[in-house]
Motif scaffolding. Structure first.
Motif, mmCIF file in Angstrom:
data_model
loop_
_atom_site.group_PDB
_atom_site.id
_atom_site.type_symbol
_atom_site.label_atom_id
_atom_site.label_comp_id
_atom_site.label_asym_id
_atom_site.label_seq_id
_atom_site.Cartn_x
_atom_site.Cartn_y
_atom_site.Cartn_z
ATOM 1 N N ASN A 1 -40.372 -13.344 73.920
ATOM 2 C CA ASN A 1 -41.110 -14.527 73.518
ATOM 3 C C ASN A 1 -41.062 -14.671 71.997
ATOM 4 O OD1 ASN A 1 -42.065 -15.344 76.110
ATOM 5 N ND2 ASN A 1 -43.455 -13.605 76.060
ATOM 6 N N PRO A 2 -39.983 -15.222 71.491
ATOM 7 C CA PRO A 2 -39.898 -15.354 70.036
ATOM 8 C C PRO A 2 -40.988 -16.272 69.513
ATOM 9 C CG PRO A 2 -38.096 -16.525 71.098
ATOM 10 C CD PRO A 2 -38.832 -15.789 72.170
ATOM 11 N N ARG A 3 -41.387 -16.039 68.286
ATOM 12 C CA ARG A 3 -42.426 -16.869 67.681
ATOM 13 C C ARG A 3 -41.866 -17.591 66.465
ATOM 14 N NH1 ARG A 3 -45.319 -11.559 66.435
ATOM 15 N NH2 ARG A 3 -44.171 -10.847 64.632
ATOM 16 N N ALA A 4 -42.525 -18.645 66.095
ATOM 17 C CA ALA A 4 -42.131 -19.410 64.920
ATOM 18 C C ALA A 4 -42.476 -18.606 63.671
ATOM 19 C CB ALA A 4 -42.841 -20.755 64.913
ATOM 20 N N ILE A 5 -41.582 -18.635 62.702
ATOM 21 C CA ILE A 5 -41.806 -17.920 61.446
ATOM 22 C C ILE A 5 -41.370 -18.788 60.273
ATOM 23 C CG2 ILE A 5 -41.562 -15.617 62.469
ATOM 24 C CD1 ILE A 5 -38.732 -15.474 61.318
ATOM 25 N N CYS A 6 -41.801 -18.398 59.096
ATOM 26 C CA CYS A 6 -41.308 -18.969 57.846
ATOM 27 C C CYS A 6 -40.807 -17.806 57.007
ATOM 28 C CB CYS A 6 -42.402 -19.723 57.100
ATOM 29 S SG CYS A 6 -41.820 -20.366 55.507
ATOM 30 N N ILE A 7 -39.543 -17.839 56.658
ATOM 31 C CA ILE A 7 -38.953 -16.780 55.838
ATOM 32 C C ILE A 7 -38.902 -17.276 54.394
ATOM 33 C CG2 ILE A 7 -36.983 -15.281 55.453
ATOM 34 C CD1 ILE A 7 -36.176 -15.825 58.394
ATOM 35 N N ASN A 8 -39.629 -16.585 53.536
ATOM 36 C CA ASN A 8 -39.664 -16.950 52.125
ATOM 37 C C ASN A 8 -38.580 -16.215 51.352
ATOM 38 O OD1 ASN A 8 -41.975 -18.747 51.971
ATOM 39 N ND2 ASN A 8 -43.148 -16.956 52.599
ATOM 40 N N ASP A 9 -38.009 -16.907 50.383
ATOM 41 C CA ASP A 9 -37.033 -16.350 49.444
ATOM 42 C C ASP A 9 -35.717 -15.937 50.084
ATOM 43 O OD1 ASP A 9 -38.728 -16.714 47.266
ATOM 44 O OD2 ASP A 9 -39.708 -14.795 47.615
ATOM 45 N N ILE A 10 -35.239 -16.749 50.987
ATOM 46 C CA ILE A 10 -33.944 -16.459 51.584
ATOM 47 C C ILE A 10 -32.843 -16.696 50.541
ATOM 48 C CG2 ILE A 10 -33.530 -18.757 52.557
ATOM 49 C CD1 ILE A 10 -32.641 -16.894 55.091
ATOM 50 N N GLY A 11 -31.848 -15.840 50.557
ATOM 51 C CA GLY A 11 -30.724 -15.983 49.635
ATOM 52 C C GLY A 11 -30.801 -15.079 48.427
ATOM 53 N N LEU A 12 -31.863 -14.306 48.301
ATOM 54 C CA LEU A 12 -31.998 -13.410 47.155
ATOM 55 C C LEU A 12 -31.557 -11.986 47.461
ATOM 56 C CD1 LEU A 12 -35.467 -14.586 45.802
ATOM 57 C CD2 LEU A 12 -33.187 -15.329 45.099
#
Length: 146
Positions: A63-74
């Protein structure tokens, strides 16, 4: 996908939005996390299941959940010779599949411009950059507000 310079408020906005959705018990609530937290989890556990398919106590509950990934690409680091960029690429692919199969979102924040995203996440057949097309890009302009 919120992008902009350091300090313009990308993470603050997403954290406030996440808190609001959680407090109002909105079905679109998401867990804010950072790319460094995800990579540290990977270093300790050898997988990213917690951020892909939602690990249960002793197994994956699917059951995957919604997330927000901060600072992608660093992520420009290696861990015991392993390129962390490849780990992030796998995460982007998995979150794309989760969204297309279930509609469960993954929000992103980054300091990268759309041009920079194409360079950082370049792969020889263009599949990874193509996965970013699911995101609405909102640019937060201006200088640091800190």
């Amino acid at each position: 996908l919120l992008n902009g310079k350091v300090g313009v408020g990308k993470t603050l906005i997403m954290d406030a939005f996440a808190l609001y959705l959680k407090q109002t018990k909105n079905q679109n609530a998401f867990l804010p996390t950072s790319m460094s937290e995800i990579l540290n989890y990977y270093k300790l556990n050898g997988h990213l299941d917690e951020y892909m398919y939602n690990v249960g106590k002793n197994s994956i509950d699917g059951n995957p959940r919604a997330i927000c990934i901060n600072d992608i690409g660093l992520q420009q680091q290696r861990y015991f010779g392993e390129d962390m960029q490849m780990v992030v690429n796998d995460l982007i692919f998995a979150r794309y599949e989760i969204w297309t199969q279930t509609g469960i979102c993954c929000h992103l924040t980054t300091n990268l411009s759309t041009k920079d995203i194409k360079q950082v996440f370049f792969d020889s057949n263009g599949r990874l950059v193509d996965r970013f097309k699911i995101y609405n890009v909102i640019n937060l302009s201006g200088d640091s507000r800190r």
